[in-house]
Design an enzyme around this catalytic site. Structure first.
Site, PDB file in Angstrom:
ATOM      1  NE  ARG A 106      -4.254  -1.563   0.235  1.00 37.21           N
ATOM      2  CZ  ARG A 106      -5.335  -1.711   1.002  1.00 37.21           C
ATOM      3  NH1 ARG A 106      -5.590  -0.870   1.966  1.00 37.21           N
ATOM      4  NH2 ARG A 106      -6.162  -2.696   0.776  1.00 37.21           N
ATOM      5  NE  ARG A 123      -7.182   5.121   2.464  1.00 31.78           N
ATOM      6  CZ  ARG A 123      -8.016   4.234   3.013  1.00 31.78           C
ATOM      7  NH1 ARG A 123      -9.232   4.586   3.335  1.00 31.78           N
ATOM      8  NH2 ARG A 123      -7.608   2.998   3.259  1.00 31.78           N
ATOM      9  NE  ARG A 131      -9.640   7.429  -2.320  1.00 29.10           N
ATOM     10  CZ  ARG A 131     -10.706   7.904  -1.720  1.00 29.10           C
ATOM     11  NH1 ARG A 131     -10.860   9.210  -1.558  1.00 29.10           N
ATOM     12  NH2 ARG A 131     -11.645   7.074  -1.278  1.00 29.10           N
TER      13      ARG A 131
HETATM   14  C1  LIG Z   1      -8.154  -7.392   0.934  1.00 24.83           C
HETATM   15  C2  LIG Z   1      -7.557  -6.491  -0.135  1.00 24.83           C
HETATM   16  C3  LIG Z   1      -8.238  -5.473  -0.865  1.00 24.83           C
HETATM   17  N1  LIG Z   1      -7.322  -4.919  -1.722  1.00 24.83           N
HETATM   18  C4  LIG Z   1      -6.108  -5.519  -1.570  1.00 24.83           C
HETATM   19  C5  LIG Z   1      -6.248  -6.544  -0.614  1.00 24.83           C
HETATM   20  C6  LIG Z   1      -5.168  -7.519  -0.228  1.00 24.83           C
HETATM   21  C7  LIG Z   1      -4.116  -6.945   0.625  1.00 24.83           C
HETATM   22  C8  LIG Z   1      -4.578  -6.546   1.988  1.00 24.83           C
HETATM   23  O1  LIG Z   1      -4.959  -7.451   2.751  1.00 24.83           O
HETATM   24  O2  LIG Z   1      -4.499  -5.347   2.302  1.00 24.83           O
HETATM   25  C9  LIG Z   1      -4.865  -5.270  -2.306  1.00 24.83           C
HETATM   26  C10 LIG Z   1      -4.554  -3.906  -2.748  1.00 24.83           C
HETATM   27  N2  LIG Z   1      -5.299  -2.758  -2.640  1.00 24.83           N
HETATM   28  C11 LIG Z   1      -4.623  -1.720  -3.183  1.00 24.83           C
HETATM   29  C12 LIG Z   1      -3.407  -2.211  -3.722  1.00 24.83           C
HETATM   30  C13 LIG Z   1      -2.475  -1.346  -4.535  1.00 24.83           C
HETATM   31  C14 LIG Z   1      -1.087  -1.607  -4.470  1.00 24.83           C
HETATM   32  C15 LIG Z   1      -0.393  -1.233  -3.168  1.00 24.83           C
HETATM   33  O3  LIG Z   1      -0.062  -0.042  -2.973  1.00 24.83           O
HETATM   34  O4  LIG Z   1      -0.080  -2.149  -2.371  1.00 24.83           O
HETATM   35  C16 LIG Z   1      -3.341  -3.565  -3.410  1.00 24.83           C
HETATM   36  C17 LIG Z   1      -2.241  -4.566  -3.686  1.00 24.83           C
HETATM   37  C18 LIG Z   1      -5.071  -0.320  -3.227  1.00 24.83           C
HETATM   38  C19 LIG Z   1      -6.140   0.117  -2.315  1.00 24.83           C
HETATM   39  N3  LIG Z   1      -7.324  -0.528  -2.042  1.00 24.83           N
HETATM   40  C20 LIG Z   1      -8.100   0.243  -1.216  1.00 24.83           C
HETATM   41  C21 LIG Z   1      -7.389   1.445  -0.939  1.00 24.83           C
HETATM   42  C22 LIG Z   1      -7.917   2.599  -0.120  1.00 24.83           C
HETATM   43  C23 LIG Z   1      -8.982   3.242  -0.964  1.00 24.83           C
HETATM   44  C24 LIG Z   1      -9.030   4.730  -0.903  1.00 24.83           C
HETATM   45  O5  LIG Z   1      -8.161   5.429  -1.458  1.00 24.83           O
HETATM   46  O6  LIG Z   1     -10.031   5.200  -0.339  1.00 24.83           O
HETATM   47  C25 LIG Z   1      -6.169   1.383  -1.624  1.00 24.83           C
HETATM   48  C26 LIG Z   1      -5.095   2.412  -1.694  1.00 24.83           C
HETATM   49  C27 LIG Z   1      -9.482  -0.083  -0.745  1.00 24.83           C
HETATM   50  C28 LIG Z   1      -9.736  -1.476  -0.307  1.00 24.83           C
HETATM   51  N4  LIG Z   1      -9.502  -2.597  -1.048  1.00 24.83           N
HETATM   52  C29 LIG Z   1      -9.832  -3.709  -0.306  1.00 24.83           C
HETATM   53  C30 LIG Z   1     -10.324  -3.279   0.939  1.00 24.83           C
HETATM   54  C31 LIG Z   1     -10.757  -4.209   2.066  1.00 24.83           C
HETATM   55  C32 LIG Z   1     -10.298  -1.886   0.929  1.00 24.83           C
HETATM   56  C33 LIG Z   1     -10.832  -0.959   1.982  1.00 24.83           C
HETATM   57  C34 LIG Z   1      -9.958  -0.881   3.157  1.00 24.83           C
HETATM   58  C35 LIG Z   1      -9.242   0.437   3.175  1.00 24.83           C
HETATM   59  O7  LIG Z   1      -9.929   1.445   2.954  1.00 24.83           O
HETATM   60  O8  LIG Z   1      -8.018   0.446   3.413  1.00 24.83           O
HETATM   61  C36 LIG Z   1      -9.675  -5.099  -0.769  1.00 24.83           C
END
Ligand SMILES: Cc1c2[nH]c(c1CCC(=O)O)Cc1[nH]c(c(CCC(=O)O)c1C)Cc1[nH]c(c(CCC(=O)O)c1C)Cc1[nH]c(c(C)c1CCC(=O)O)C2
Length: 346
Positions: A24, A28, A37
């Site tokens: 990640r 944010r 974003r």
């Molecule tokens: C379970 C999972 C998801 N997404 C992901 C997983 C597996 C890894 C982990 O366990 O963290 C993987 C993921 N999500 C994102 C990436 C991008 C690459 C990186 O920087 O690592 C990767 C590799 C961007 C993201 N994916 C998400 C964000 C935040 C969204 C935003 O900008 O509002 C980002 C940067 C949103 C997301 N996406 C997901 C959830 C549960 C959420 C909400 C939780 C949160 O808000 O942090 C599903």
């Protein structure tokens, strides 16, 4: 052979200073991410906008000079490409239409049909492979079938993956069918990322830790093995990182059983235990607790040094044990990088 540090580690080379990137890393906690974003409108619009998705992928590379960039996208885009509805509720997380019956499953598209929806993601990869500094490795990714299935069955994130466990126990044939479809879709999705320029791919099995015994074999290990075998058949030499998060004892032997080149570790296992039991089979990635990116200070420095030292005898990619959180301080990220890059020489 390339001199990129990440690829050296994935080939099994020990290095004085381990290469470093961060789960990640585009997110944010960075003001420049929040600005882009906002420009995109919302998270999904950002994922599907190749120019802006490439921009946020590059931001942490410019700021910190990480050794790898990870494609900016999400593991839930694949279910969307298979026909599920997907939306994000601000402050809460993802929501999807659910798959709990044979009729829901039959309404999904075949794996070969995912590319129309996912083509902007491949475009993001190809922009990045042109724009990244030549020393930076480009990592593509997908969710592992079990983790993606937990969201598809429940329609949201769940603390214990209860709905997916219930479906698996009540209708194993239907559940296994969903896992197979996701396995095939993941092969299609990652294969196109590789063709577009991804140099490494990573499989995120964030909820692998809730699978026990035979279920772990059937739904974490076997799908990973199938995906990795097929990717390596289509793209000889492509390195794969597997992340069966919170697998505990099941980290042992996971690389051998699946064909993964590297196992990513969460921070519930100690670095010394993992050096003795997991790194003996090859490269490991991890595993600093992401809470240090919030708290910083001497504890961050001490823990970072301990991890570098524990893994120093073998191939290692430094990373967090899970994604960095929005409340992290960007200066603590710099402190971690400086500590890693100096401790190897000490
Ligand atoms: C379970 C999972 C998801 N997404 C992901 C997983 C597996 C890894 C982990 O366990 O963290 C993987 C993921 N999500 C994102 C990436 C991008 C690459 C990186 O920087 O690592 C990767 C590799 C961007 C993201 N994916 C998400 C964000 C935040 C969204 C935003 O900008 O509002 C980002 C940067 C949103 C997301 N996406 C997901 C959830 C549960 C959420 C909400 C939780 C949160 O808000 O942090 C599903």
């Amino acid at each position: 052979m390339t001199d990129k540090t990440i690829l050296k580690a994935l080939r099994g080379e020990a290095q004085d200073v381990p290469p470093i990137w961060m789960m990640r890393q585009a997110g944010r906690y960075l003001p420049e991410y929040r600005a882009t974003r906002a420009q995109a409108g919302d998270f999904l619009s950002l994922c599907y906008n190749p120019e802006l998705a490439a921009e946020v992928t590059l931001q942490p590379i410019r700021r910190y000079g990480f050794d790898a960039a990870i494609l900016f996208a999400d593991i839930l885009l694949l279910p969307q490409a298979l026909g599920a509805d997907l939306w994000f509720v601000t402050g809460e997380g993802p929501r999807l239409s659910t798959v709990t019956s044979q009729a829901d499953f039959d309404a999904l598209k075949p794996a070969s049909d995912v590319h129309e929806v996912l083509s902007p993601i491949y475009e993001t990869v190809s922009i990045l492979s042109r724009e990244l500094p030549q020393e930076t490795t480009l990592i593509g990714f997908a969710g592992a079938p079990w983790t993606v299935a937990t969201y598809m069955v429940a329609g949201r994130g769940t603390p214990d993956q209860g709905p997916a466990h219930a479906l698996k126990d009540e209708n194993r044939a239907l559940f296994a069918g969903l896992i197979d479809l996701l396995t095939e879709g993941t092969i299609e999705y990652l294969s196109r990322q590789i063709e577009a320029g991804a140099e490494v791919v990573k499989l995120f099995d964030s909820w692998a830790g809730s699978l026990k015994g035979q279920d772990f074999d059937d739904f974490a290990l076997q799908p990973a093995r199938r995906i990795i075998a097929e990717l390596k058949a289509r793209h000889p030499g492509i390195p794969v990182i597997a992340f069966p998060r919170e697998a505990g004892d099941r980290y042992v032997g996971f690389a051998k059983a699946t064909g993964a080149d590297c196992v990513a570790l969460d921070n519930s296992v100690s670095a010394q235990w993992a050096a003795d039991h997991v790194q003996v089979d090859g490269c490991v990635q991890g595993n600093l607790a992401s809470s240090h990116m919030v708290t910083g200070g001497q504890a961050l420095i001490d823990e970072t040094r301990e991890i570098v030292q524990a893994f120093q005898g073998g191939p290692h990619i430094f990373n967090l044990g899970h994604g960095i959180t929005p409340d992290a301080d960007p200066e603590n990220v710099q402190l971690m990088i400086d500590t890693v890059r100096n401790s190897g020489r000490g």
